[in-house]
Design a protein around this motif. Structure first.
Motif, PDB file in Angstrom:
ATOM      1  N   VAL A 167      38.799   7.444 -34.971  1.00  0.00           N
ATOM      2  CA  VAL A 167      37.622   7.090 -34.171  1.00  0.00           C
ATOM      3  C   VAL A 167      36.744   6.102 -34.926  1.00  0.00           C
ATOM      4  O   VAL A 167      36.275   5.100 -34.372  1.00  0.00           O
ATOM      5  CB  VAL A 167      36.824   8.357 -33.804  1.00  0.00           C
ATOM      6  CG1 VAL A 167      35.493   7.986 -33.159  1.00  0.00           C
ATOM      7  CG2 VAL A 167      37.630   9.233 -32.849  1.00  0.00           C
ATOM      8  N   LEU A 168      36.531   6.367 -36.215  1.00  0.00           N
ATOM      9  CA  LEU A 168      35.631   5.527 -37.010  1.00  0.00           C
ATOM     10  C   LEU A 168      36.241   4.166 -37.330  1.00  0.00           C
ATOM     11  O   LEU A 168      35.531   3.148 -37.344  1.00  0.00           O
ATOM     12  CB  LEU A 168      35.258   6.245 -38.313  1.00  0.00           C
ATOM     13  CG  LEU A 168      34.454   7.543 -38.174  1.00  0.00           C
ATOM     14  CD1 LEU A 168      34.225   8.178 -39.541  1.00  0.00           C
ATOM     15  CD2 LEU A 168      33.122   7.277 -37.485  1.00  0.00           C
ATOM     16  N   LEU A 169      37.543   4.145 -37.591  1.00  0.00           N
ATOM     17  CA  LEU A 169      38.183   2.914 -38.063  1.00  0.00           C
ATOM     18  C   LEU A 169      38.814   2.085 -36.957  1.00  0.00           C
ATOM     19  O   LEU A 169      39.037   0.876 -37.143  1.00  0.00           O
ATOM     20  CB  LEU A 169      39.248   3.256 -39.114  1.00  0.00           C
ATOM     21  CG  LEU A 169      38.753   3.965 -40.382  1.00  0.00           C
ATOM     22  CD1 LEU A 169      39.914   4.299 -41.301  1.00  0.00           C
ATOM     23  CD2 LEU A 169      37.721   3.113 -41.109  1.00  0.00           C
TER      24      LEU A 169
ATOM     25  N   PRO B 191      35.088   0.156 -33.947  1.00  0.00           N
ATOM     26  CA  PRO B 191      35.164  -1.312 -34.058  1.00  0.00           C
ATOM     27  C   PRO B 191      35.695  -1.963 -32.789  1.00  0.00           C
ATOM     28  O   PRO B 191      35.212  -3.029 -32.388  1.00  0.00           O
ATOM     29  CB  PRO B 191      36.127  -1.531 -35.238  1.00  0.00           C
ATOM     30  CG  PRO B 191      36.009  -0.277 -36.046  1.00  0.00           C
ATOM     31  CD  PRO B 191      35.819   0.812 -35.050  1.00  0.00           C
ATOM     32  N   PHE B 192      36.675  -1.330 -32.146  1.00  0.00           N
ATOM     33  CA  PHE B 192      37.205  -1.879 -30.888  1.00  0.00           C
ATOM     34  C   PHE B 192      36.128  -1.889 -29.816  1.00  0.00           C
ATOM     35  O   PHE B 192      35.960  -2.895 -29.100  1.00  0.00           O
ATOM     36  CB  PHE B 192      38.397  -1.042 -30.421  1.00  0.00           C
ATOM     37  CG  PHE B 192      38.829  -1.347 -29.010  1.00  0.00           C
ATOM     38  CD1 PHE B 192      39.637  -2.434 -28.736  1.00  0.00           C
ATOM     39  CD2 PHE B 192      38.418  -0.540 -27.944  1.00  0.00           C
ATOM     40  CE1 PHE B 192      40.024  -2.731 -27.436  1.00  0.00           C
ATOM     41  CE2 PHE B 192      38.805  -0.821 -26.647  1.00  0.00           C
ATOM     42  CZ  PHE B 192      39.614  -1.918 -26.393  1.00  0.00           C
ATOM     43  N   ARG B 193      35.379  -0.802 -29.691  1.00  0.00           N
ATOM     44  CA  ARG B 193      34.349  -0.694 -28.655  1.00  0.00           C
ATOM     45  C   ARG B 193      33.285  -1.772 -28.811  1.00  0.00           C
ATOM     46  O   ARG B 193      32.747  -2.274 -27.815  1.00  0.00           O
ATOM     47  CB  ARG B 193      33.718   0.708 -28.730  1.00  0.00           C
ATOM     48  CG  ARG B 193      32.568   0.949 -27.765  1.00  0.00           C
ATOM     49  CD  ARG B 193      33.064   0.966 -26.337  1.00  0.00           C
ATOM     50  NE  ARG B 193      31.970   1.189 -25.397  1.00  0.00           N
ATOM     51  CZ  ARG B 193      31.192   0.225 -24.903  1.00  0.00           C
ATOM     52  NH1 ARG B 193      31.372  -1.035 -25.281  1.00  0.00           N
ATOM     53  NH2 ARG B 193      30.240   0.514 -24.033  1.00  0.00           N
TER      54      ARG B 193
ATOM     55  N   VAL C 144      34.541  -8.115 -29.262  1.00  0.00           N
ATOM     56  CA  VAL C 144      34.554  -8.957 -28.071  1.00  0.00           C
ATOM     57  C   VAL C 144      35.641  -8.497 -27.107  1.00  0.00           C
ATOM     58  O   VAL C 144      35.418  -8.391 -25.888  1.00  0.00           O
ATOM     59  CB  VAL C 144      34.785 -10.433 -28.460  1.00  0.00           C
ATOM     60  CG1 VAL C 144      34.982 -11.295 -27.222  1.00  0.00           C
ATOM     61  CG2 VAL C 144      33.621 -10.944 -29.289  1.00  0.00           C
ATOM     62  N   ILE C 145      36.818  -8.201 -27.634  1.00  0.00           N
ATOM     63  CA  ILE C 145      37.923  -7.792 -26.763  1.00  0.00           C
ATOM     64  C   ILE C 145      37.650  -6.415 -26.168  1.00  0.00           C
ATOM     65  O   ILE C 145      38.045  -6.123 -25.028  1.00  0.00           O
ATOM     66  CB  ILE C 145      39.266  -7.803 -27.536  1.00  0.00           C
ATOM     67  CG1 ILE C 145      40.440  -7.865 -26.558  1.00  0.00           C
ATOM     68  CG2 ILE C 145      39.402  -6.616 -28.458  1.00  0.00           C
ATOM     69  CD1 ILE C 145      40.548  -9.147 -25.813  1.00  0.00           C
ATOM     70  N   GLY C 146      36.947  -5.552 -26.908  1.00  0.00           N
ATOM     71  CA  GLY C 146      36.582  -4.241 -26.372  1.00  0.00           C
ATOM     72  C   GLY C 146      35.631  -4.358 -25.201  1.00  0.00           C
ATOM     73  O   GLY C 146      35.796  -3.697 -24.167  1.00  0.00           O
ATOM     74  N   ARG C 147      34.631  -5.219 -25.357  1.00  0.00           N
ATOM     75  CA  ARG C 147      33.706  -5.448 -24.240  1.00  0.00           C
ATOM     76  C   ARG C 147      34.426  -6.095 -23.062  1.00  0.00           C
ATOM     77  O   ARG C 147      34.093  -5.829 -21.896  1.00  0.00           O
ATOM     78  CB  ARG C 147      32.539  -6.315 -24.713  1.00  0.00           C
ATOM     79  CG  ARG C 147      31.617  -5.611 -25.702  1.00  0.00           C
ATOM     80  CD  ARG C 147      30.313  -6.362 -25.886  1.00  0.00           C
ATOM     81  NE  ARG C 147      30.530  -7.652 -26.553  1.00  0.00           N
ATOM     82  CZ  ARG C 147      30.493  -7.836 -27.864  1.00  0.00           C
ATOM     83  NH1 ARG C 147      30.273  -6.809 -28.672  1.00  0.00           N
ATOM     84  NH2 ARG C 147      30.672  -9.043 -28.380  1.00  0.00           N
TER      85      ARG C 147
END
Length: 328
Positions: A177-179, A183-185, A188-191
């Motif tokens: 979750v942390l790593l 970071p994904f969330r 830019v690609i997460g958004r």
């Protein structure tokens, strides 16, 4: 005040799943013959992490307003492959783990490319690819078992207890979750993944990389499903091409995602909510086992609890007139 209300509304599904998990797990521990012991918590954590990894895999795709019915079969394929590759020295075991994870990435990439360029519904594509993945798993491991010299050291390290108390598998999940997720969330690609799920046409007109977002979502889905298969191998020391297990984990991952507040419309929810949904779903099953429910009645009871939870989490749908209101 409005900010707090918005945050609460955004996290309502996750908080509901967390509440269900705490209540169910507390009842489970209170009625377990062994009580609250490290071994009981370790076993429950290991089973919960298996489903949580597959639920996280499903979350990435559901956030794009898709669905992946092949996650259970990627899970099974990784399990069968790992039962052959995790042998020998630490170096060969590490290479085997890398090979299993690369296989998951490849399966996810195939799903993503077919969905993007095949222009078919994800449910159709992933049913077909899931059948292919299961066929490969059955070819690799026609009978349950593991290769001679299977390395149990890594399995014991990741499914055991840290300092004799805390489940190592739970620490691994927190690290993911942390790593990976956080970071994904925030990337830019997460958004972009959230934007695609909210409204793909609007995302495209706004210059959001729609195809890249979908591709990354499916690739990460394959990767996390393969992690789940690895943990199944660590947990059982063997591989099994079980169609029933594959289907069960696929359907349970969808249930966990919904229970965790991830919208099947896409664009809303988080992997953390899916994790709590998976843990809650597992806790319900463990509680039924402790109370010695008739196995024939267990699916009915789980379905009723899930239906109530989903109904509470979806209550806002009856308060909006425009679907866009869900994302404002």
């Amino acid at each position: 005040m409005n900010g707090l209300r918005y945050s609460f509304a955004e996290q309502r599904g996750m908080l509901l799943a967390l509440a269900i998990f705490i209540i169910m797990f507390a009842l489970y521990l209170a009625n377990h013959p062994a009580g609250f012991t490290p071994n009981v918590v370790q076993t429950a954590a290991n089973k919960g992490v298996l489903l949580a990894l597959v639920a996280m895999a499903q979350t990435f795709v559901v956030l794009t307003a898709g669905i992946d019915l092949s996650v259970g079969m990627i899970f099974i394929l990784a399990n069968c492959l790992a039962s052959y590759l995790l042998v020998g020295t630490p170096v060969t075991v590490a290479l085997g783990v890398g090979g299993v994870l690369l296989t998951g990435l490849a399966c996810g990439a195939l799903n993503g490319l077919l969905v993007i360029y095949g222009r078919l519904q994800p449910i159709v594509i992933t049913i077909a690819t899931g059948a292919v993945f299961f066929g490969i798993a059955l070819w690799i491991r026609p009978y349950p078992g593991s290769a001679d010299g299977f390395s149990a050291e890594l399995a014991d390290a990741l499914t055991g207890k840290v300092f004799g108390v805390f489940p190592a598998s739970l620490l691994f999940l927190i690290a993911l979750v942390l790593l990976v997720w956080l970071p994904f969330r925030r990337s830019v690609i997460g958004r972009a993944v959230y934007a695609v799920g909210s409204s793909e046409p609007a995302a495209y007109m706004s210059g959001v990389p729609v195809m890249r977002a979908k591709f990354v979502a499916y690739v990460l889905s394959g990767l996390f499903a393969a992690m789940g298969g690895l943990f199944m191998t660590f947990f059982t020391y063997s591989g099994e091409a079980s169609l029933a297990n594959g289907n069960t984990y696929t359907l349970s991952s969808i249930a966990a995602v919904v229970l965790g507040g991830v919208s099947l419309f896409g664009g809303r929810g988080s992997a953390v909510g899916a994790i709590f949904g998976a843990l809650a779903f597992r806790a319900i099953g463990d509680l039924l086992f402790v109370f010695d429910f008739d196995p024939l009645w267990q699916p009915l009871f789980q379905g009723v609890v899930l239906l109530l939870a989903v109904s509470l989490g979806s209550a806002r749908l009856f308060q909006v007139r425009n679907r866009l209101d869900l994302f404002t």
